[in-house]
Design a protein around this motif. Structure first.
Motif: not given
Ligand code: ADP
Ligand code: MG
Length: 342
Positions: A94-115
């Motif tokens: 479960e812990k890995t899944l939670e860590a994964f979801k947390a990182e995904v939720s950060t990732f989805r907030k990014t919008r930039h030409e160089n990312l």
């Protein structure tokens, strides 16, 4: 005073009433304010769900890279994509899944030409994967260390500026990259694309009883990160990555761009760990560059994290650099290797 507690009580009542009115508006059945909080929690997972890609929809192609915990495939999902899949034997709690979801939720907030463009993720165990646009160019690592390409000063500055822009954006959004390195920076017809930001926890180091040191990785570790390395890494022993440690990484990338080499070249890992942890900087003997160019390096590699510049300042400094490689002048001798604590 007369009835100050009474005032407190009535205020609380009003606040309570406002709360319950709010929740009545958002959800007719729940008058309890606690339900509002639950609603907002479920709206987070709701918005995460919007980025969920059913694994079956992915048309997985060839393997383009393998790490200890991840396999990267090229593939198709409404066009060419990169699929970064966590290995199945690794995702079982479960812990890995939670860590994964947390990182995904950060990732989805990014919008930039160089990312790199985040497109979605498969979040149903045991199939956990992140889907991004497929970078067509080569990494800076390949350019510098494999093809031995030499960039002129104007190109070097242009690349560094784009890295600073993408990184400055991440930091402004409160995101620490944690793994900024030339292998995670692509160059696509003159445009810089940074990948793998904020993914370190699920993709690296978390498993196994031994510290694994991928080749080249040590050069990117800031002194405070270096000092917290342990031979036996426990699962929760997170390394202290911060925006400051990202700046240190940028320093290393800047060095690689300028020298075409790794800092600490030829030193064994033990020596690098020992020297950096004690505040010694890599030698600049191989670097022929102007004082300003070296100053960026020294500032980014400062022993004290808060003495390292922010990306906005780095951008200003980079903008001021002359685009032509300056010849050494007698007043700027090459042996500027101000090693320790300078
Ligand atoms: P590393 O970054 O340490 O090389 P990764 O697991 O991130 O390890 O990547 C494995 C391989 O897949 C590398 O060759 C990398 O260049 C490639 N890769 C990763 N992401 C992408 C992407 N979005 N587009 C194209 N290639 C990618
Ligand atoms: Mg990578």
């Amino acid at each position: 005073g007369s009835g100050s507690t009474g005032t407190d009580d009535s205020e609380r009542t009003i606040a309570g009433r406002v709360d319950s009115q709010d929740s009545t508006v958002s959800d007719g059945e729940n008058a309890d304010p606690r339900c509002t909080r639950q609603n907002s929690v479920s709206s987070v997972s709701q918005s995460l769900r919007e980025w969920d890609i059913p694994y079956d929809e992915l048309d997985r192609g060839e393997v383009i890279g393998k790490g200890r915990f991840c396999i990267v495939y090229s593939g198709n999902w409404h066009g060419h994509v990169a699929i970064k899949e966590l290995r199945m034997d690794y995702v079982n709690d479960e812990k890995t899944l939670e860590a994964f979801k947390a990182e995904v939720s950060t990732f989805r907030k990014t919008r930039h030409e160089n990312l790199v463009l985040f497109m979605g993720a498969c979040m149903k165990p045991p199939r956990l994967a992140i889907v991004t646009s497929l970078c067509k160019g080569r990494t800076l690592y390949t350019h510098i260390h494999v093809q031995k390409d030499k960039f002129n000063m104007s190109k070097t500055i242009m690349i560094a500026q784009q890295i600073s822009q993408g990184m400055g954006y991440l930091h402004a959004r409160g995101i620490v990259h944690k793994d900024l390195k030339t292998k995670n920076i692509f160059l696509e017809s003159g445009k810089v694309v940074i990948t793998d930001f904020g993914l370190f926890n699920v993709t690296r180091l978390r498993r196994g009883n031994w510290l694994s040191i991928p080749p080249g990785w040590l050069c990117y570790l800031a002194p405070e990160v270096m000092r917290s390395l342990r031979v036996v890494q426990k699962q929760d022993d997170g390394l202290p990555f911060t925006p400051y440690s990202d700046i240190y990484c940028f320093g290393t990338v800047w060095y690689e761009l300028l020298c075409g080499e790794w800092p600490h070249k030829g030193l064994p890992p033990e020596a690098i760990i020992w020297q950096v942890g004690r505040g010694m900087k890599p030698s600049l003997a191989n670097l022929q560059a102007s004082r300003d160019v070296k100053d960026i390096l020294m500032a980014c590699w400062s022993y004290q994290p808060y003495e390292r510049p922010e990306f906005s300042n780095i951008q200003i400094t980079l903008n001021k650099l002359p685009k032509k490689r300056l010849h050494r002048s007698p007043s700027h001798p090459i042996h500027l290797s101000r090693s320790a604590e300078s």
